[in-house]
Scaffold this active site. Structure first.
Site, mmCIF file in Angstrom:
data_model
loop_
_atom_site.group_PDB
_atom_site.id
_atom_site.type_symbol
_atom_site.label_atom_id
_atom_site.label_comp_id
_atom_site.label_asym_id
_atom_site.label_seq_id
_atom_site.Cartn_x
_atom_site.Cartn_y
_atom_site.Cartn_z
ATOM 1 N N ALA A 42 -1.701 2.772 -4.902
ATOM 2 C CA ALA A 42 -0.782 3.636 -4.155
ATOM 3 C C ALA A 42 -1.725 4.932 -3.578
ATOM 4 O O ALA A 42 -1.355 3.331 -2.306
ATOM 5 C CB ALA A 42 -2.453 4.877 -5.497
ATOM 6 N N VAL A 57 1.050 -0.622 0.277
ATOM 7 C CA VAL A 57 -0.058 0.146 -0.036
ATOM 8 C C VAL A 57 1.325 1.594 -0.148
ATOM 9 O O VAL A 57 1.927 1.569 1.112
ATOM 10 C CB VAL A 57 -0.762 -0.072 0.797
ATOM 11 C CG1 VAL A 57 -1.924 1.112 1.320
ATOM 12 C CG2 VAL A 57 -1.735 -0.771 1.146
ATOM 13 N N CYS A 58 0.422 2.371 -1.230
ATOM 14 C CA CYS A 58 0.925 3.543 -0.598
ATOM 15 C C CYS A 58 2.659 3.196 -1.445
ATOM 16 O O CYS A 58 3.378 2.558 -2.462
ATOM 17 C CB CYS A 58 1.340 4.578 0.381
ATOM 18 S SG CYS A 58 1.187 6.181 0.211
ATOM 19 N N THR A 59 3.584 3.927 -0.108
ATOM 20 C CA THR A 59 4.959 3.831 0.062
ATOM 21 C C THR A 59 5.697 2.766 0.223
ATOM 22 O O THR A 59 6.649 2.442 -0.319
ATOM 23 C CB THR A 59 5.841 4.699 -0.108
ATOM 24 O OG1 THR A 59 5.583 5.353 1.787
ATOM 25 C CG2 THR A 59 5.445 6.082 -0.485
ATOM 26 N N THR A 86 2.580 3.284 -7.015
ATOM 27 C CA THR A 86 2.778 3.538 -5.459
ATOM 28 C C THR A 86 2.220 4.892 -5.254
ATOM 29 O O THR A 86 1.773 5.685 -6.090
ATOM 30 C CB THR A 86 4.031 3.777 -5.086
ATOM 31 O OG1 THR A 86 4.306 4.598 -3.826
ATOM 32 C CG2 THR A 86 5.136 5.185 -5.326
#
Length: 320
Positions: free
Chosen positions: A155, A102-104, A122
């Protein structure tokens, strides 16, 4: 039973953790025995999230059960991960049936070499960094999540919920995922290749007033003539000057901006109204259902009718 293991570390983004956990926990309550949910950190001690929340993991990573789904959240701590965490992921990541970020968290997976040769995404703010530092990864900056074989990356923050719902739908079916989405008061409607940004957010706001007015006009009148000549006349510029200035100030061509606005307008009508496909195609500036169908297939990989079937919320049940 599928074990879902969430990796924890200091400066993790709390919603990256709790969003997917709420989805999988909801699925377990709906279908007991489906998921075993665990959290783990390197030393098993409490971790402090980027928002100041303290989270106590279930165990150390060394003592954690072998996961079916291994989830790595993001946050400031993911951008400079502990080398021990990277080493652990390099060894154990390939053993999981599904590897999720998830995300970074994608940066952590990439540092461990787990995204090499794969497509990934990301948070929009770190896509360029991920692509620069890991040239073996094909970074796709637009989608809210990307699934490439057993590896899924999403993202920023709330997209982790979208991805978790997609995984539950894969495991338990659409009805189960829809029930969980309703419980969380989110819509089971966002396909993975939906853009992270609306056209208005993806494009910069023009500096000059005439160009800003044109941007607003496009948004409010997607069914009108939005060719360069017509828009240039509205901005009181020559077509060539207008096209060059629009791209310089917004970061995209007029045609690309118009395409995004029309697609978003058509999507909203499909999701929120009962209007027919032909009516929506005219209102959104496509002219014909076939032209709209081609645009949907190109951008979303699905036809308008299928998009409506899949992503329009079911009518609310009358409780009286």
């Amino acid at each position: 039973m599928r074990t879902v293991l969430v990796v924890l570390f200091d400066d993790v983004q709390s919603l990256d953790v709790t969003g997917p956990l709420e989805v999988f926990t909801g699925a377990e309550k709906l279908a007991p025995g489906t998921y075993r949910i665990r959290t783990a950190s390197l030393d098993g001690g409490p971790v402090h999230t980027s928002s100041g929340l303290t989270v106590v993991p279930d165990s150390t990573l060394a003592d954690a059960p072998a996961p079916h789904t291994l989830l790595v959240p993001g946050g400031p701590g993911a951008r400079a991960p502990d080398p021990r965490l990277t080493d652990w992921l390099r060894e154990h990541g390939p053993r999981a049936e599904r590897l999720v970020s998830v995300c970074t968290g994608a940066i952590v997976l990439a540092d461990a070499g787990l995204l090499d040769g794969r497509r990934a995404t990301t948070h929009w703010a770190y896509c360029a960094e991920l692509a620069r530092d890991h040239p073996a990864v094909t970074v796709e900056p637009d989608p809210i999540y990307v699934r490439d074989g057993p590896v899924s990356t999403s993202a920023g923050v709330t997209s982790g919920i979208d991805l978790a719902l997609a995984l539950v739908e894969e495991d338990l079916g659409r009805d189960a995922a829809l029930t969980i989405a309703r419980h969380l008061v989110v819509f089971l409607r966002r396909p993975g290749n939906q853009a992270q940004f609306s056209a208005q957010l993806a494009a910069q706001t023009a500096c000059r007033e005439p160009l800003r007015e044109v941007q607003q006009w496009i948004t409010e009148h997607p069914g009108d003539d939005l060719g360069v000549d017509s828009l240039a006349a509205r901005a009181r510029l020559s077509p060539r000057h207008f096209a060059r200035a629009f791209r310089a100030e917004t970061g995209m061509t007029p045609g690309r901006y118009v395409d995004r606005v029309r697609l978003e307008h058509a999507r909203r009508l499909l999701e929120d109204t009962g209007d027919g496909i032909e009516e929506i195609s005219r209102a959104s500036g496509y002219g014909t259902p076939e032209a709209m169908r081609r645009a949907f297939l190109k951008s979303l990989g699905t036809a308008p009718a299928e998009y409506r079937r899949r992503f329009r919320p079911a009518p609310a049940t009358d409780a009286r």
